[in-house]
Write an enzyme that holds these catalytic residues in place. Structure first.
Site, PDB file in Angstrom:
ATOM      1  N   ARG A   1      10.652   4.389  -4.905  1.00 45.80           N
ATOM      2  CA  ARG A   1      10.759   3.183  -5.721  1.00 45.80           C
ATOM      3  C   ARG A   1      12.076   2.517  -5.338  1.00 45.80           C
ATOM      4  NH1 ARG A   1       8.959   4.578 -11.864  1.00 45.80           N
ATOM      5  NH2 ARG A   1      10.282   6.399 -11.672  1.00 45.80           N
ATOM      6  N   PRO A   2      12.201   2.086  -4.089  1.00 48.45           N
ATOM      7  CA  PRO A   2      13.492   1.614  -3.604  1.00 48.45           C
ATOM      8  C   PRO A   2      13.946   0.368  -4.342  1.00 48.45           C
ATOM      9  CG  PRO A   2      11.755   1.063  -2.039  1.00 48.45           C
ATOM     10  CD  PRO A   2      11.136   1.947  -3.078  1.00 48.45           C
TER      11      PRO A   2
ATOM     12  N   LYS B   1       7.828  -0.395 -24.338  1.00 51.41           N
ATOM     13  CA  LYS B   1       8.927   0.303 -23.655  1.00 51.41           C
ATOM     14  C   LYS B   1       9.388  -0.480 -22.434  1.00 51.41           C
ATOM     15  CE  LYS B   1       9.662   4.204 -20.530  1.00 51.41           C
ATOM     16  NZ  LYS B   1       9.779   3.342 -19.334  1.00 51.41           N
TER      17      LYS B   1
ATOM     18  N   CYS C   1      11.503   8.992 -13.870  1.00 53.98           N
ATOM     19  CA  CYS C   1      10.424   9.851 -13.379  1.00 53.98           C
ATOM     20  C   CYS C   1      10.380   9.852 -11.850  1.00 53.98           C
ATOM     21  CB  CYS C   1       9.075   9.365 -13.915  1.00 53.98           C
ATOM     22  SG  CYS C   1       8.945   9.375 -15.709  1.00 53.98           S
TER      23      CYS C   1
ATOM     24  N   LEU D   1      14.637  -4.398  -2.784  1.00 55.83           N
ATOM     25  CA  LEU D   1      14.287  -5.773  -3.159  1.00 55.83           C
ATOM     26  C   LEU D   1      15.320  -6.364  -4.105  1.00 55.83           C
ATOM     27  CD1 LEU D   1      10.428  -5.460  -3.722  1.00 55.83           C
ATOM     28  CD2 LEU D   1      11.580  -6.585  -1.820  1.00 55.83           C
TER      29      LEU D   1
END
Length: 420
Positions: free
Chosen positions: A121-122, A22, A116, A125
Protein backbone atom coordinates in the site's frame (compact mmCIF):
# COMPACT_ATOMS: atom_id res chain seq x y z
CA UNK A 1 -4.23 -11.13 26.03
CA UNK A 2 -7.82 -10.31 25.16
CA UNK A 3 -10.04 -12.79 23.32
CA UNK A 4 -13.56 -12.97 21.92
CA UNK A 5 -15.46 -16.12 22.87
CA UNK A 6 -18.54 -17.07 20.81
CA UNK A 7 -20.92 -19.95 21.43
CA UNK A 8 -22.45 -20.23 18.00
CA UNK A 9 -25.49 -21.70 16.34
CA UNK A 10 -28.07 -19.25 17.75
CA UNK A 11 -30.31 -17.37 15.35
CA UNK A 12 -30.08 -13.60 15.84
CA UNK A 13 -32.99 -11.17 15.77
CA UNK A 14 -33.67 -7.49 16.40
CA UNK A 15 -32.18 -4.16 15.35
CA UNK A 16 -28.64 -2.85 15.09
CA UNK A 17 -27.60 0.75 14.41
CA UNK A 18 -24.57 1.44 12.24
CA UNK A 19 -21.99 3.85 13.66
CA UNK A 20 -20.17 6.68 11.91
CA UNK A 21 -17.73 5.72 9.17
CA UNK A 22 -14.29 4.64 10.37
CA UNK A 23 -12.74 5.43 7.00
CA UNK A 24 -14.16 8.95 7.19
CA UNK A 25 -13.37 9.81 10.78
CA UNK A 26 -9.72 8.76 10.53
CA UNK A 27 -9.35 11.49 7.88
CA UNK A 28 -11.74 14.03 9.41
CA UNK A 29 -9.81 14.25 12.69
CA UNK A 30 -6.45 15.08 11.04
CA UNK A 31 -8.27 17.51 8.71
CA UNK A 32 -9.35 19.57 11.72
CA UNK A 33 -5.72 20.63 12.27
CA UNK A 34 -6.25 22.96 9.29
CA UNK A 35 -8.95 24.93 11.15
CA UNK A 36 -8.37 28.19 13.00
CA UNK A 37 -11.32 27.44 15.28
CA UNK A 38 -13.15 24.72 17.19
CA UNK A 39 -14.66 21.88 15.15
CA UNK A 40 -17.33 19.48 16.46
CA UNK A 41 -17.89 16.04 14.95
CA UNK A 42 -21.11 14.10 15.59
CA UNK A 43 -21.49 10.36 15.00
CA UNK A 44 -17.91 9.47 15.94
CA UNK A 45 -17.52 5.68 16.38
CA UNK A 46 -16.11 4.18 19.59
CA UNK A 47 -13.07 2.50 18.04
CA UNK A 48 -9.41 2.34 19.03
CA UNK A 49 -8.28 4.21 15.90
CA UNK A 50 -10.21 7.24 17.15
CA UNK A 51 -8.66 6.87 20.61
CA UNK A 52 -5.18 6.92 19.04
CA UNK A 53 -5.96 9.95 16.87
CA UNK A 54 -7.26 11.86 19.89
CA UNK A 55 -4.05 11.08 21.76
CA UNK A 56 -1.96 12.31 18.82
CA UNK A 57 -3.89 15.59 18.66
CA UNK A 58 -3.46 16.09 22.42
CA UNK A 59 0.27 15.30 22.36
CA UNK A 60 0.67 17.94 19.64
CA UNK A 61 -1.03 20.55 21.82
CA UNK A 62 -4.64 20.39 20.66
CA UNK A 63 -7.61 20.21 23.02
CA UNK A 64 -10.20 17.43 22.73
CA UNK A 65 -13.53 16.96 24.53
CA UNK A 66 -15.48 13.73 24.04
CA UNK A 67 -19.09 13.11 24.99
CA UNK A 68 -20.43 9.82 23.65
CA UNK A 69 -20.43 10.06 19.85
CA UNK A 70 -19.59 13.79 19.86
CA UNK A 71 -16.03 15.03 19.58
CA UNK A 72 -15.05 18.68 20.04
CA UNK A 73 -11.54 19.53 18.86
CA UNK A 74 -9.75 22.86 19.33
CA UNK A 75 -6.64 22.68 17.11
CA UNK A 76 -5.39 26.20 17.79
CA UNK A 77 -2.73 24.95 20.20
CA UNK A 78 -1.33 22.33 17.81
CA UNK A 79 2.43 22.83 17.44
CA UNK A 80 4.76 22.32 14.52
CA UNK A 81 6.54 19.29 15.99
CA UNK A 82 7.46 15.67 15.20
CA UNK A 83 4.53 13.29 15.55
CA UNK A 84 4.40 10.73 18.41
CA UNK A 85 5.92 7.78 16.53
CA UNK A 86 4.44 4.99 18.68
CA UNK A 87 0.85 5.87 17.81
CA UNK A 88 1.74 6.75 14.23
CA UNK A 89 3.41 3.40 13.59
CA UNK A 90 0.31 1.47 14.70
CA UNK A 91 -2.14 3.46 12.59
CA UNK A 92 -2.18 3.42 8.79
CA UNK A 93 -4.46 6.46 8.54
CA UNK A 94 -1.80 8.48 10.36
CA UNK A 95 -0.63 9.50 6.90
CA UNK A 96 -3.49 12.01 6.75
CA UNK A 97 -1.45 14.16 9.12
CA UNK A 98 1.00 14.63 6.23
CA UNK A 99 -1.47 16.68 4.22
CA UNK A 100 -2.97 18.62 7.11
CA UNK A 101 0.40 19.56 8.65
CA UNK A 102 1.76 20.53 5.23
CA UNK A 103 -1.25 22.75 4.71
CA UNK A 104 -0.89 24.39 8.10
CA UNK A 105 2.89 24.64 8.59
CA UNK A 106 4.53 23.82 5.28
CA UNK A 107 6.11 20.72 6.78
CA UNK A 108 5.29 17.42 8.48
CA UNK A 109 7.62 15.11 10.44
CA UNK A 110 5.99 11.74 10.98
CA UNK A 111 6.77 8.07 11.50
CA UNK A 112 5.96 5.69 8.67
CA UNK A 113 2.34 4.42 8.94
CA UNK A 114 1.26 1.02 10.24
CA UNK A 115 -2.18 -0.66 10.30
CA UNK A 116 -3.24 -3.98 8.77
CA UNK A 117 -0.74 -5.95 6.67
CA UNK A 118 -2.61 -6.38 3.39
CA UNK A 119 0.31 -6.30 0.99
CA UNK A 120 1.74 -3.28 -0.84
CA UNK A 121 0.00 0.00 0.00
CA UNK A 122 2.73 2.43 -1.04
CA UNK A 123 2.45 6.09 -0.22
CA UNK A 124 4.28 6.98 -3.42
CA UNK A 125 1.15 8.63 -4.84
CA UNK A 126 0.89 10.86 -1.76
CA UNK A 127 4.54 11.88 -1.98
CA UNK A 128 4.36 12.49 -5.73
CA UNK A 129 1.44 14.86 -5.16
CA UNK A 130 3.24 16.71 -2.37
CA UNK A 131 6.35 17.10 -4.54
CA UNK A 132 4.22 18.49 -7.37
CA UNK A 133 2.97 21.07 -4.84
CA UNK A 134 6.50 22.20 -4.00
CA UNK A 135 7.47 19.95 -1.08
CA UNK A 136 10.65 17.89 -0.72
CA UNK A 137 10.92 14.49 1.00
CA UNK A 138 13.63 13.64 3.55
CA UNK A 139 14.02 10.29 5.34
CA UNK A 140 15.38 10.53 8.87
CA UNK A 141 15.64 7.09 10.51
CA UNK A 142 12.13 5.64 10.87
CA UNK A 143 10.60 9.04 10.24
CA UNK A 144 9.93 11.10 7.16
CA UNK A 145 10.05 14.88 6.83
CA UNK A 146 7.98 16.48 4.10
CA UNK A 147 8.66 20.19 3.77
CA UNK A 148 8.53 23.22 1.52
CA UNK A 149 11.50 25.59 1.37
CA UNK A 150 11.72 27.48 4.67
CA UNK A 151 8.18 26.37 5.59
CA UNK A 152 6.62 28.41 2.79
CA UNK A 153 2.98 27.99 1.85
CA UNK A 154 2.48 24.93 -0.33
CA UNK A 155 1.58 25.62 -3.98
CA UNK A 156 -1.43 24.52 -5.98
CA UNK A 157 -0.70 22.06 -8.80
CA UNK A 158 -2.25 19.89 -11.50
CA UNK A 159 -1.95 16.28 -10.32
CA UNK A 160 -2.81 13.06 -12.12
CA UNK A 161 -3.14 9.98 -9.90
CA UNK A 162 -1.45 7.04 -11.65
CA UNK A 163 -3.84 4.68 -9.85
CA UNK A 164 -7.09 5.35 -8.04
CA UNK A 165 -6.26 5.87 -4.36
CA UNK A 166 -8.58 6.99 -1.57
CA UNK A 167 -5.73 7.89 0.75
CA UNK A 168 -3.76 9.88 -1.82
CA UNK A 169 -6.88 11.72 -3.00
CA UNK A 170 -7.81 12.79 0.54
CA UNK A 171 -4.24 13.70 1.49
CA UNK A 172 -3.90 15.90 -1.59
CA UNK A 173 -7.20 17.61 -0.76
CA UNK A 174 -5.96 18.33 2.77
CA UNK A 175 -2.68 19.81 1.57
CA UNK A 176 -4.44 21.84 -1.13
CA UNK A 177 -7.15 23.37 1.08
CA UNK A 178 -4.85 26.22 2.24
CA UNK A 179 -2.41 26.12 -0.69
CA UNK A 180 -1.38 29.12 -2.75
CA UNK A 181 -3.43 28.70 -5.91
CA UNK A 182 -5.57 26.04 -7.55
CA UNK A 183 -5.07 22.29 -7.31
CA UNK A 184 -6.68 19.87 -9.76
CA UNK A 185 -6.73 16.13 -8.99
CA UNK A 186 -7.40 13.90 -12.00
CA UNK A 187 -8.24 10.19 -11.74
CA UNK A 188 -9.40 10.91 -8.20
CA UNK A 189 -11.04 8.23 -6.07
CA UNK A 190 -14.83 8.59 -5.76
CA UNK A 191 -15.64 6.95 -2.41
CA UNK A 192 -18.34 8.45 -0.15
CA UNK A 193 -15.68 9.08 2.49
CA UNK A 194 -13.96 11.52 0.11
CA UNK A 195 -17.21 13.45 -0.24
CA UNK A 196 -17.52 13.48 3.56
CA UNK A 197 -14.04 14.97 4.00
CA UNK A 198 -14.72 17.55 1.28
CA UNK A 199 -17.98 18.49 3.01
CA UNK A 200 -16.14 19.13 6.28
CA UNK A 201 -13.48 21.19 4.52
CA UNK A 202 -16.10 23.27 2.71
CA UNK A 203 -18.01 23.81 5.95
CA UNK A 204 -14.73 25.13 7.38
CA UNK A 205 -14.47 27.60 4.50
CA UNK A 206 -12.49 25.62 1.92
CA UNK A 207 -13.35 25.67 -1.79
CA UNK A 208 -13.47 22.04 -2.92
CA UNK A 209 -15.49 21.09 -6.00
CA UNK A 210 -16.06 17.75 -7.73
CA UNK A 211 -15.61 15.38 -4.77
CA UNK A 212 -17.19 12.06 -5.74
CA UNK A 213 -16.14 12.49 -9.39
CA UNK A 214 -12.88 11.69 -11.19
CA UNK A 215 -11.77 15.35 -11.19
CA UNK A 216 -11.56 17.38 -7.98
CA UNK A 217 -10.67 21.08 -7.97
CA UNK A 218 -9.48 22.91 -4.85
CA UNK A 219 -9.02 26.68 -4.75
CA UNK A 220 -6.64 27.35 -1.87
CA UNK A 221 -7.75 29.76 0.86
CA UNK A 222 -5.67 31.52 3.53
CA UNK A 223 -7.70 30.47 6.57
CA UNK A 224 -10.36 28.00 7.70
CA UNK A 225 -12.83 28.38 10.55
CA UNK A 226 -14.61 26.14 13.03
CA UNK A 227 -17.81 24.25 12.20
CA UNK A 228 -19.98 21.27 13.16
CA UNK A 229 -20.13 18.13 11.02
CA UNK A 230 -22.09 14.85 11.02
CA UNK A 231 -19.99 11.81 10.08
CA UNK A 232 -21.63 9.64 7.40
CA UNK A 233 -22.73 6.08 8.31
CA UNK A 234 -20.10 3.36 7.98
CA UNK A 235 -20.96 1.48 4.78
CA UNK A 236 -18.47 -1.30 5.62
CA UNK A 237 -19.95 -1.86 9.07
CA UNK A 238 -23.41 -1.79 7.48
CA UNK A 239 -22.40 -4.38 4.87
CA UNK A 240 -20.81 -6.55 7.55
CA UNK A 241 -24.02 -6.63 9.59
CA UNK A 242 -26.17 -7.20 6.50
CA UNK A 243 -24.06 -10.22 5.53
CA UNK A 244 -24.14 -11.45 9.11
CA UNK A 245 -27.93 -11.05 9.24
CA UNK A 246 -28.31 -13.07 6.03
CA UNK A 247 -26.02 -15.79 7.39
CA UNK A 248 -27.41 -16.28 10.90
CA UNK A 249 -30.43 -14.00 11.36
CA UNK A 250 -34.14 -14.63 11.62
CA UNK A 251 -35.17 -11.05 10.96
CA UNK A 252 -32.70 -8.20 11.59
CA UNK A 253 -33.09 -4.52 10.77
CA UNK A 254 -29.83 -2.65 10.12
CA UNK A 255 -30.41 1.07 10.77
CA UNK A 256 -28.53 4.22 9.73
CA UNK A 257 -27.73 2.81 6.28
CA UNK A 258 -27.31 4.75 3.03
CA UNK A 259 -28.39 2.35 0.27
CA UNK A 260 -26.61 4.31 -2.46
CA UNK A 261 -23.27 3.59 -0.76
CA UNK A 262 -23.89 -0.18 -0.94
CA UNK A 263 -25.48 -0.78 -4.33
CA UNK A 264 -22.84 -3.13 -5.78
CA UNK A 265 -22.75 -5.13 -2.54
CA UNK A 266 -26.53 -5.42 -2.35
CA UNK A 267 -26.70 -6.46 -6.01
CA UNK A 268 -24.46 -9.44 -5.18
CA UNK A 269 -26.69 -10.37 -2.25
CA UNK A 270 -29.74 -10.23 -4.51
CA UNK A 271 -27.94 -12.46 -7.02
CA UNK A 272 -27.46 -14.98 -4.21
CA UNK A 273 -31.18 -14.88 -3.47
CA UNK A 274 -30.94 -13.01 -0.17
CA UNK A 275 -34.36 -11.70 0.84
CA UNK A 276 -34.35 -8.16 2.21
CA UNK A 277 -36.35 -4.95 2.20
CA UNK A 278 -34.70 -1.58 1.58
CA UNK A 279 -36.23 1.24 3.63
CA UNK A 280 -35.43 4.97 3.70
CA UNK A 281 -32.43 4.68 6.04
CA UNK A 282 -32.48 1.00 6.96
CA UNK A 283 -32.40 -2.49 5.48
CA UNK A 284 -34.45 -5.37 6.90
CA UNK A 285 -32.92 -8.79 6.26
CA UNK A 286 -35.26 -11.78 6.50
CA UNK A 287 -34.39 -15.32 7.55
CA UNK A 288 -32.95 -16.96 4.45
CA UNK A 289 -33.69 -20.15 2.53
CA UNK A 290 -31.43 -21.72 -0.09
CA UNK A 291 -28.75 -19.42 -1.51
CA UNK A 292 -26.90 -19.46 -4.83
CA UNK A 293 -23.11 -19.08 -5.20
CA UNK A 294 -21.72 -15.93 -6.80
CA UNK A 295 -18.31 -14.78 -7.99
CA UNK A 296 -16.94 -11.56 -6.49
CA UNK A 297 -14.32 -9.25 -7.96
CA UNK A 298 -13.40 -6.17 -5.96
CA UNK A 299 -12.78 -2.81 -7.63
CA UNK A 300 -12.66 0.87 -6.65
CA UNK A 301 -15.94 2.56 -5.74
CA UNK A 302 -18.65 2.26 -6.98
CA UNK A 303 -17.54 -1.35 -7.52
CA UNK A 304 -17.58 -4.09 -4.90
CA UNK A 305 -15.55 -2.83 -1.94
CA UNK A 306 -12.41 -4.73 -1.00
CA UNK A 307 -13.31 -4.08 2.65
CA UNK A 308 -16.47 -6.18 2.22
CA UNK A 309 -15.09 -9.31 0.55
CA UNK A 310 -13.88 -10.82 3.84
CA UNK A 311 -17.01 -10.03 5.90
CA UNK A 312 -19.14 -11.55 3.12
CA UNK A 313 -17.12 -14.77 2.81
CA UNK A 314 -18.87 -16.70 5.63
CA UNK A 315 -22.24 -16.00 3.98
CA UNK A 316 -20.91 -17.40 0.68
CA UNK A 317 -20.20 -20.68 2.49
CA UNK A 318 -23.97 -21.16 2.93
CA UNK A 319 -24.55 -21.16 -0.85
CA UNK A 320 -25.07 -24.44 -2.72
CA UNK A 321 -22.23 -24.66 -5.22
CA UNK A 322 -18.83 -23.32 -6.14
CA UNK A 323 -17.67 -19.73 -6.50
CA UNK A 324 -14.58 -17.54 -6.39
CA UNK A 325 -13.37 -14.22 -5.00
CA UNK A 326 -10.76 -12.05 -6.72
CA UNK A 327 -9.42 -9.04 -4.80
CA UNK A 328 -7.84 -6.64 -7.27
CA UNK A 329 -7.06 -4.03 -4.59
CA UNK A 330 -5.11 -5.86 -1.86
CA UNK A 331 -3.40 -9.07 -2.95
CA UNK A 332 -2.80 -10.38 0.58
CA UNK A 333 -6.43 -10.10 1.68
CA UNK A 334 -6.73 -13.87 1.97
CA UNK A 335 -5.58 -14.49 5.53
CA UNK A 336 -9.09 -15.35 6.70
CA UNK A 337 -9.14 -18.38 4.38
CA UNK A 338 -7.00 -20.80 6.45
CA UNK A 339 -8.87 -19.76 9.59
CA UNK A 340 -12.24 -20.56 7.98
CA UNK A 341 -10.80 -23.85 6.71
CA UNK A 342 -9.82 -24.64 10.30
CA UNK A 343 -13.52 -24.28 11.14
CA UNK A 344 -14.44 -26.81 8.45
CA UNK A 345 -15.02 -24.59 5.42
CA UNK A 346 -14.29 -25.96 1.95
CA UNK A 347 -12.25 -22.93 0.90
CA UNK A 348 -8.72 -22.35 -0.38
CA UNK A 349 -6.49 -19.92 -2.24
CA UNK A 350 -5.65 -21.04 -5.79
CA UNK A 351 -3.68 -18.91 -8.22
CA UNK A 352 -4.32 -15.72 -6.30
CA UNK A 353 -8.08 -16.39 -6.11
CA UNK A 354 -10.22 -17.58 -3.23
CA UNK A 355 -12.24 -20.63 -4.26
CA UNK A 356 -15.11 -21.85 -2.08
CA UNK A 357 -17.59 -24.72 -2.27
CA UNK A 358 -20.77 -24.85 -0.20
CA UNK A 359 -22.87 -25.30 1.70
CA UNK A 360 -20.63 -25.90 4.71
CA UNK A 361 -21.56 -26.35 8.37
CA UNK A 362 -18.82 -24.68 10.36
CA UNK A 363 -17.53 -25.93 13.71
CA UNK A 364 -16.14 -23.80 16.50
CA UNK A 365 -12.34 -23.60 16.74
CA UNK A 366 -9.52 -21.38 18.00
CA UNK A 367 -8.78 -18.81 15.28
CA UNK A 368 -6.70 -15.64 14.91
CA UNK A 369 -7.71 -12.33 13.34
CA UNK A 370 -4.93 -11.24 10.98
CA UNK A 371 -6.50 -7.89 10.11
CA UNK A 372 -9.63 -5.84 10.70
CA UNK A 373 -11.98 -7.29 8.05
CA UNK A 374 -10.68 -10.84 8.50
CA UNK A 375 -11.65 -10.42 12.14
CA UNK A 376 -15.19 -9.46 11.14
CA UNK A 377 -15.38 -12.58 8.97
CA UNK A 378 -14.31 -14.76 11.90
CA UNK A 379 -16.93 -13.20 14.18
CA UNK A 380 -19.66 -14.06 11.66
CA UNK A 381 -18.22 -17.55 11.19
CA UNK A 382 -18.19 -18.05 14.95
CA UNK A 383 -21.85 -17.05 15.17
CA UNK A 384 -22.69 -19.55 12.40
CA UNK A 385 -20.62 -22.41 13.82
CA UNK A 386 -21.65 -25.29 16.05
CA UNK A 387 -19.80 -25.07 19.33
CA UNK A 388 -17.37 -22.52 20.74
CA UNK A 389 -15.06 -20.26 18.76
CA UNK A 390 -12.16 -18.41 20.37
CA UNK A 391 -10.80 -15.42 18.43
CA UNK A 392 -7.41 -13.95 19.34
CA UNK A 393 -5.60 -10.87 18.04
CA UNK A 394 -8.88 -9.01 18.48
CA UNK A 395 -7.27 -5.56 18.63
CA UNK A 396 -7.74 -5.47 14.86
CA UNK A 397 -11.50 -5.94 15.27
CA UNK A 398 -11.77 -3.24 17.93
CA UNK A 399 -9.95 -0.84 15.59
CA UNK A 400 -12.92 -0.68 13.27
CA UNK A 401 -16.18 -2.02 14.74
CA UNK A 402 -17.74 0.24 17.34
CA UNK A 403 -19.25 -1.59 20.35
CA UNK A 404 -19.41 -4.85 18.39
CA UNK A 405 -19.79 -7.07 21.47
CA UNK A 406 -22.71 -5.04 22.81
CA UNK A 407 -24.42 -4.78 19.42
CA UNK A 408 -24.28 -8.53 18.81
CA UNK A 409 -25.33 -9.35 22.37
CA UNK A 410 -28.41 -7.17 21.87
CA UNK A 411 -29.29 -9.34 18.84
CA UNK A 412 -29.12 -12.47 20.99
CA UNK A 413 -25.56 -13.62 20.32
CA UNK A 414 -23.68 -15.56 22.99
CA UNK A 415 -20.50 -13.51 22.70
CA UNK A 416 -18.13 -12.02 25.23
CA UNK A 417 -14.73 -10.38 25.46
CA UNK A 418 -12.38 -11.83 28.06
CA UNK A 419 -8.97 -10.92 29.49
CA UNK A 420 -6.75 -13.99 29.52
Amino acid sequence: MRKIIINGGKKLQGEVTVSGAKNSVVALIPAIILSDGVVTLDGVPAISDVDNLIEIIEVMGGSVKRDGETLEIDPRGVKDMPMPFGKINSLRASYYFYGSLLGRYGQAIVGLPGGCDLGPRPIDLHLKAFEAMGASIFYEGEAMRIATDAGQRIKGAHIYMDTVSVGATINTMLAAAKADGRTVIENAAREPEIIDVATLLNNMGARVRGAGTEVITIEGVESLHGTRHQVIPDRIEAGSYIAMAAAIGKGIKIKNVLYEHLESFICKLEAMGVRMTVEEDAIFVEEQGDLKPVDIKTSPYPGFATDLQQPMTPLLLKASGRGKIIDTIYEKRVNHVPELARMGADIQVLGGQIVYNGPTQLSGAPVKASDLRAGAALVTAGLMADGQTEITNIEFILRGYSNIIEKLSDLGADIRLIED
